[in-house]
Design a protein around this motif. Structure first.
Motif, mmCIF file in Angstrom:
data_model
loop_
_atom_site.group_PDB
_atom_site.id
_atom_site.type_symbol
_atom_site.label_atom_id
_atom_site.label_comp_id
_atom_site.label_asym_id
_atom_site.label_seq_id
_atom_site.Cartn_x
_atom_site.Cartn_y
_atom_site.Cartn_z
ATOM 1 N N UNK A 181 2.328 6.913 -10.436
ATOM 2 C CA UNK A 181 0.956 6.438 -10.606
ATOM 3 C C UNK A 181 -0.042 7.594 -10.491
ATOM 4 N N UNK A 182 0.464 8.801 -10.596
ATOM 5 C CA UNK A 182 -0.374 10.002 -10.614
ATOM 6 C C UNK A 182 -1.122 10.212 -9.297
ATOM 7 N N UNK A 183 -0.490 9.799 -8.206
ATOM 8 C CA UNK A 183 -0.966 10.156 -6.867
ATOM 9 C C UNK A 183 -0.069 11.270 -6.319
ATOM 10 N N UNK A 184 -0.671 12.119 -5.501
ATOM 11 C CA UNK A 184 0.087 13.207 -4.898
ATOM 12 C C UNK A 184 0.892 12.659 -3.717
ATOM 13 N N UNK A 185 2.204 12.908 -3.728
ATOM 14 C CA UNK A 185 3.066 12.468 -2.634
ATOM 15 C C UNK A 185 3.293 13.586 -1.622
ATOM 16 N N UNK A 186 3.316 14.820 -2.098
ATOM 17 C CA UNK A 186 3.564 15.957 -1.204
ATOM 18 C C UNK A 186 3.098 17.229 -1.892
ATOM 19 N N UNK A 187 2.873 18.257 -1.098
ATOM 20 C CA UNK A 187 2.557 19.574 -1.684
ATOM 21 C C UNK A 187 3.012 20.667 -0.725
ATOM 22 N N UNK A 188 3.312 21.781 -1.302
ATOM 23 C CA UNK A 188 3.845 22.887 -0.527
ATOM 24 C C UNK A 188 3.436 24.205 -1.168
ATOM 25 N N UNK A 189 3.707 25.274 -0.416
ATOM 26 C CA UNK A 189 3.765 26.601 -1.020
ATOM 27 C C UNK A 189 5.240 27.013 -0.970
ATOM 28 N N UNK A 229 6.948 -2.805 0.495
ATOM 29 C CA UNK A 229 6.041 -2.926 1.639
ATOM 30 C C UNK A 229 4.937 -1.882 1.580
ATOM 31 N N UNK A 230 5.210 -0.775 0.888
ATOM 32 C CA UNK A 230 4.164 0.246 0.778
ATOM 33 C C UNK A 230 3.031 -0.217 -0.131
ATOM 34 N N UNK A 231 3.298 -1.239 -0.947
ATOM 35 C CA UNK A 231 2.191 -1.827 -1.722
ATOM 36 C C UNK A 231 1.156 -2.399 -0.759
ATOM 37 N N UNK A 259 -9.203 5.044 -4.895
ATOM 38 C CA UNK A 259 -8.883 4.959 -3.467
ATOM 39 C C UNK A 259 -7.925 6.084 -3.108
ATOM 40 N N UNK A 260 -7.990 6.468 -1.854
ATOM 41 C CA UNK A 260 -7.038 7.444 -1.318
ATOM 42 C C UNK A 260 -6.123 6.751 -0.330
ATOM 43 N N UNK A 261 -4.898 7.244 -0.248
ATOM 44 C CA UNK A 261 -3.928 6.662 0.687
ATOM 45 C C UNK A 261 -3.459 7.739 1.665
ATOM 46 N N UNK A 262 -4.370 8.274 2.481
ATOM 47 C CA UNK A 262 -3.967 9.393 3.347
ATOM 48 C C UNK A 262 -2.923 8.991 4.387
ATOM 49 N N UNK A 263 -2.879 7.706 4.748
ATOM 50 C CA UNK A 263 -1.953 7.268 5.791
ATOM 51 C C UNK A 263 -0.721 6.579 5.227
ATOM 52 N N UNK A 264 -0.486 6.755 3.941
ATOM 53 C CA UNK A 264 0.644 6.052 3.331
ATOM 54 C C UNK A 264 1.966 6.538 3.899
ATOM 55 N N UNK A 265 2.891 5.598 4.148
ATOM 56 C CA UNK A 265 4.235 5.994 4.599
ATOM 57 C C UNK A 265 5.006 6.757 3.523
ATOM 58 N N UNK A 266 4.511 6.755 2.292
ATOM 59 C CA UNK A 266 5.214 7.462 1.222
ATOM 60 C C UNK A 266 4.858 8.945 1.180
ATOM 61 N N UNK A 267 3.807 9.317 1.903
ATOM 62 C CA UNK A 267 3.390 10.723 1.894
ATOM 63 C C UNK A 267 4.329 11.556 2.745
ATOM 64 N N UNK A 297 13.793 15.492 -0.428
ATOM 65 C CA UNK A 297 13.474 14.634 0.723
ATOM 66 C C UNK A 297 12.129 13.940 0.508
ATOM 67 N N UNK A 298 11.170 14.668 -0.042
ATOM 68 C CA UNK A 298 9.844 14.084 -0.284
ATOM 69 C C UNK A 298 9.913 13.011 -1.373
ATOM 70 N N UNK A 299 10.732 13.270 -2.392
ATOM 71 C CA UNK A 299 10.878 12.275 -3.460
ATOM 72 C C UNK A 299 11.519 11.004 -2.907
ATOM 73 N N UNK A 300 12.540 11.185 -2.067
ATOM 74 C CA UNK A 300 13.186 10.002 -1.470
ATOM 75 C C UNK A 300 12.212 9.247 -0.578
ATOM 76 N N UNK A 301 11.405 9.981 0.153
ATOM 77 C CA UNK A 301 10.411 9.333 1.010
ATOM 78 C C UNK A 301 9.398 8.554 0.166
ATOM 79 N N UNK A 302 8.988 9.156 -0.949
ATOM 80 C CA UNK A 302 8.022 8.487 -1.830
ATOM 81 C C UNK A 302 8.632 7.254 -2.490
#
Lengths: 529, 64
Positions: free
Chosen positions: A503-511, A349-351, A410-418, A520-525
Motif C-alpha cells: 500500500x506504499x507505506x514504509x515498513x522499515x528503513x536502514x543504512x 488484526x493489523x487492519x 494517515x501515519x501508522x507510527x505505532x503499527x505492529x508491522x513496522x 525479518x522486516x518483510x516477515x514482520x510486515x
C-alpha cells in the motif's frame, strides 16, 4: 438523482449461484458497491483475487456526496488505474477564501510544492468516482458488481460466513471465507451482527445543494461564517465539474426537514447567496445532520468493515470518502496475502491496529471542525468569535479558524508491522506513506509511486543488494532522480534502503542493511511475529 | 516550562491596563475581550506545552 449526470442503470444479472443446489462458496464477498467497496474490489482484482461485489441498487451514488478527492486517495486511485480519469474530469483546486458576514477575512492557497505529483485535492462528484471504479473493475476481468443483489442477513459460521441475498428473482444464499462489509452508514451487516456504533450525534441541520450555474467564480473554496445572505450560521460554495456548484447551508437544530427540502424553500436561499440575477438550476439536494461514530473494532473474525459501515464523520474535512478508500487500500493487500498463504490471519488484526487510530484521527478532526462551525456551548461560541475577530488582521489567528482540516494521509507510527527505525535521520519514518517524486524511467518522465506499484519493494540508494528476494528499485539504476526530489524526500544517501509495503507505506528503513534484516522486516510486515 | 516566578517589570501598570480595558464594557464584550487577549498571549508565548500547562494551572488554582 443528480440531473446533470447521465446515470447508467446497470442491469440485474442472474448469477449461476442462484441456481446452485447448495450455497455457492467464494473466497471474498464485498457488500456495498460504493467508493470503499469498489476501491477494495478493484484492488483485489488487480492482485488477481476475484471478489464478488453485491449491491442493493442498480446505479452509482445518487447525489454528488463525497466531492473532495484528497491527494492520498488520488495516489491510491493511480495505483488502481483510475487516477488519470479522476484528474482529467475533476476540478483541481488549491485556493480558498474565508469570509465573515460579507467581509473577506483572508484568502489561502494550498498550492502543492514543486514536484509533488498529484494535486492536494480535486473536486469530483462521487458518481463519477464510482463509475470509473465500476469500469475499472470490469476491465480487470470481473463481471462488475452484482446489481440489485441485496444482502438481507449475515451469519458467521465457524470458518466461513453465510449470506442471505434477495434479488428481483427471489432470494438465494452464498458462503464466503471473508466478508468485507462496505455497506455504508446504515450497514446491514453491522446490524445483523448486533454491533454497537459508538459516538456522538450532532443536532445542527445542514442543507446541501448542487446547483448548475455558469459562473466566472474560480474553483476556490469559499466559506462564510455568519453570512449576510443567510440567517443560520455558515455557508460553503465549491466548484465541481460540469458547472455544478456545491452549496452547504447551516440551518440550525430547529429546521423543519420536510419544509426545507421543498424547491420553494431552497430557491430563495440560493438566490440570496448567488444573487438575484444568477441563472442556476437545482441539480440535487439533501438535508443532513452529522454523526461521528465508529465500531469498537473493524475486524470481527471473518467479517471486516470498511468505510462508513465502520466509522462515520461529519463532512467538514473530506474524511468520509477519503477515509473509506484508505481503509480499502490498507485491507486489500493484507487479505490478498492471507489468501495467498503468505501471511496468517493475524495480519488482519493489523487492519484494526492501523485503521482504528486513523478513524479516530478523522473523527477528532471532523468533530473539532463541526464544533467550530456549529458551537455547542458558550465557551466554543465565545472563542470562535474571538478567533474571527483577530483573523482578519493577524495571521496567527487563522490557524485556529476551522472550517474543516482537509484530509491528508494517515501515519501508522505505532503499527505492529513496522520494524524499529534504523538510524536514518529525516526522510520517511516507518508507518509513513511513501511520498511521491518526479523521476525519469528509461529516459521518460514518470512518478516514483507509479514505479513502486502494489507489491513489497525495496527502494534503495546505491547498488542492488545480493541475496534479497524482493523487487529492488535502485535510484540511479532503475530510476533517475533528475531533480533530486527522491533524495531530499527520502534522505537518500548511498546505502539508504526502504522497505515499502504494497500500500506504499514504509515498513522499515536502514543504512546498508543485511539481507537477513530485510527478510525479518518483510516477515514482520506480513504479521509474522 | 510554565514560568510562574515574577517576570514583569511593571506589574501594577499591566494589571491596571487589564482592568481599564474592560471598565466600560458590558459583560459579554468584556468576556470577548478576554478571549481575544488569551489568544494573542498564547501565540506570543509560542510554546504549546507552556500554554497547555498554563491552562491546566488556571483550571487547578483554588478559588477563594
Amino acid at each position: 438523482m443528480a440531473r446533470s449526470f447521465d446515470y447508467v442503470r446497470y442491469p440485474y444479472v442472474r448469477s449461476r449461484d442462484q441456481d446452485a443446489a447448495t450455497p455457492a462458496h467464494h473466497p471474498v464477498v464485498v457488500t456495498g458497491g460504493g467508493m470503499a467497496g469498489l476501491a477494495f474490489a478493484v484492488d483485489m482484482a488487480s492482485k488477481g483475487v476475484p471478489a464478488v461485489v453485491l449491491d442493493d441498487n442498480d446505479r452509482v451514488s445518487v447525489g454528488s456526496r463525497s466531492i473532495c478527492v484528497a491527494k492520498r486517495t488520488l495516489e491510491i486511485f493511480g495505483r488502481l488505474g483510475v487516477g488519470d480519469r479522476c484528474l482529467e474530469k475533476g476540478v483541481t483546486w488549491s485556493a480558498g477564501k474565508v469570509l465573515r458576514g460579507d467581509r473577506l477575512l483572508y484568502a489561502f492557497d494550498l498550492a502543492p510544492e514543486e514536484g509533488r505529483g498529484r494535486p492536494a485535492f480535486v473536486n469530483l462528484q462521487q458518481y463519477y468516482v464510482e463509475t470509473f471504479l465500476v469500469d475499472r473493475f470490469r476491465e480487470l476481468g470481473s463481471g462488475g458488481p452484482r446489481w440489485l443483489h441485496r444482502v438481507t442477513d449475515v451469519a458467521p459460521d465457524g470458518d466461513r460466513v453465510m449470506l442471505a441475498i434477495d434479488t428481483p428473482e427471489g432470494p438465494y444464499r452464498l458462503t464466503c471465507d471473508w466478508l468485507v462489509a462496505a455497506d455504508g452508514v446504515k450497514s446491514t451487516v453491522r446490524a445483523a451482527l448486533g454491533l454497537p456504533f459508538v459516538g456522538e450525534t450532532f443536532h445542527d441541520c445542514f442543507l446541501i445543494v448542487d446547483a448548475v450555474m455558469k459562473s466566472d467564480v474560480p474553483g476556490e473554496r469559499r466559506f462564510w461564517f455568519d453570512p449576510g445572505f443567510h440567517d443560520g450560521g455558515s455557508a460553503l460554495l465549491h466548484r465541481q465539474p460540469d458547472d455544478v456548484w456545491r452549496i452547504d447551508l447551516q440551518l440550525g437544530p430547529e429546521a423543519d426537514r420536510d419544509e426545507e427540502m421543498k424547491e420553494e424553500a431552497i430557491l430563495p436561499r440560493l438566490r440570496a447567496m448567488l444573487g438575484e440575477d444568477a441563472e442556476f438550476a437545482i441539480d440535487w439536494a439533501s438535508l443532513y445532520t452529522f454523526q461521528c461514530r465508529r465500531l469498537e473494532r473493524f475486524r470481527h473474525g471473518r467479517v471486516l468493515f470498511v468505510g462508513d459501515s465502520a466509522h462515520t464523520v461529519s463532512p467538514f474535512g473530506a474524511r468520509g470518502g477519503n477515509g473509506g478508500v484508505q481503509d480499502a487500500d490498507n485491507l486489500a493487500w493484507k487479505l490478498a496475502a492471507v489468501l495467498a498463504g503468505e501471511a496468517d490471519e493475524a495480519l488482519l488484526d493489523s487492519y484494526d491496529a492501523e485503521r482504528i487510530p486513523a478513524a479516530d484521527e478523522n473523527i477528532l478532526n471532523s468533530t473539532r471542525a463541526t464544533d467550530f462551525i456549529a458551537p455547542r456551548n458558550p465557551a466554543m461560541a465565545l472563542f470562535r468569535e474571538a478567533v474571527l475577530d483577530l483573523a482578519e488582521r493577524h495571521a496567527f489567528a487563522r490557524a485556529f479558524v476551522n472550517s474543516g482540516r482537509l484530509s491528508t494521509a494517515c501515519r501508522y507510527p505505532d503499527s505492529p508491522l513496522n520494524t524499529g527505525d534504523g538510524a536514518v535521520e529525516d526522510g520517511v519514518a516507518p508507518g509513513g506513506p511513501a511520498p511521491d517524486a518526479p523521476v525519469r524511467i528509461d529516459g521518460r518522465d514518470g512518478w516514483l509511486l507509479d514505479r513502486l506499484g502494489g507489491e513489497f519493494r525495496l527502494l534503495r540508494f546505491g547498488e542492488p543488494l545480493d541475496g534479497v528476494d524482493l523487487n529492488q528499485i535502485c535510484v540511479g539504476r532503475d530510476i533517475a532522480d533528475a531533480e533530486g526530489f527522491v533524495a531530499s524526500r527520502y534522505a537518500g544517501a548511498r546505502g539508504v534502503t526502504y522497505l515499502v509495503r504494497p500500500d506504499q507505506y514504509v515498513a522499515a528503513r536502514w543504512i546498508d542493511p543485511v539481507p537477513a534484516g530485510i527478510e525479518a522486516a518483510r516477515r514482520r510486515a506480513l504479521g509474522h511475529a | 516550562m510554565l514560568a510562574t516566578e515574577p517576570r514583569l517589570e511593571r506589574p501594577d501598570d499591566v494589571y491596571e491596563a487589564l482592568i481599564e480595558a474592560q471598565r466600560d464594557l458590558n459583560p459579554a464584550d468584556a468576556e470577548r475581550f478576554r478571549a481575544r487577549l488569551i489568544l494573542l498571549l498564547a501565540n506570543r508565548v509560542g510554546d504549546d506545552e507552556a500554554v497547555l500547562a498554563a491552562i491546566a494551572e488556571a483550571a487547578a488554582s483554588p478559588r477563594g
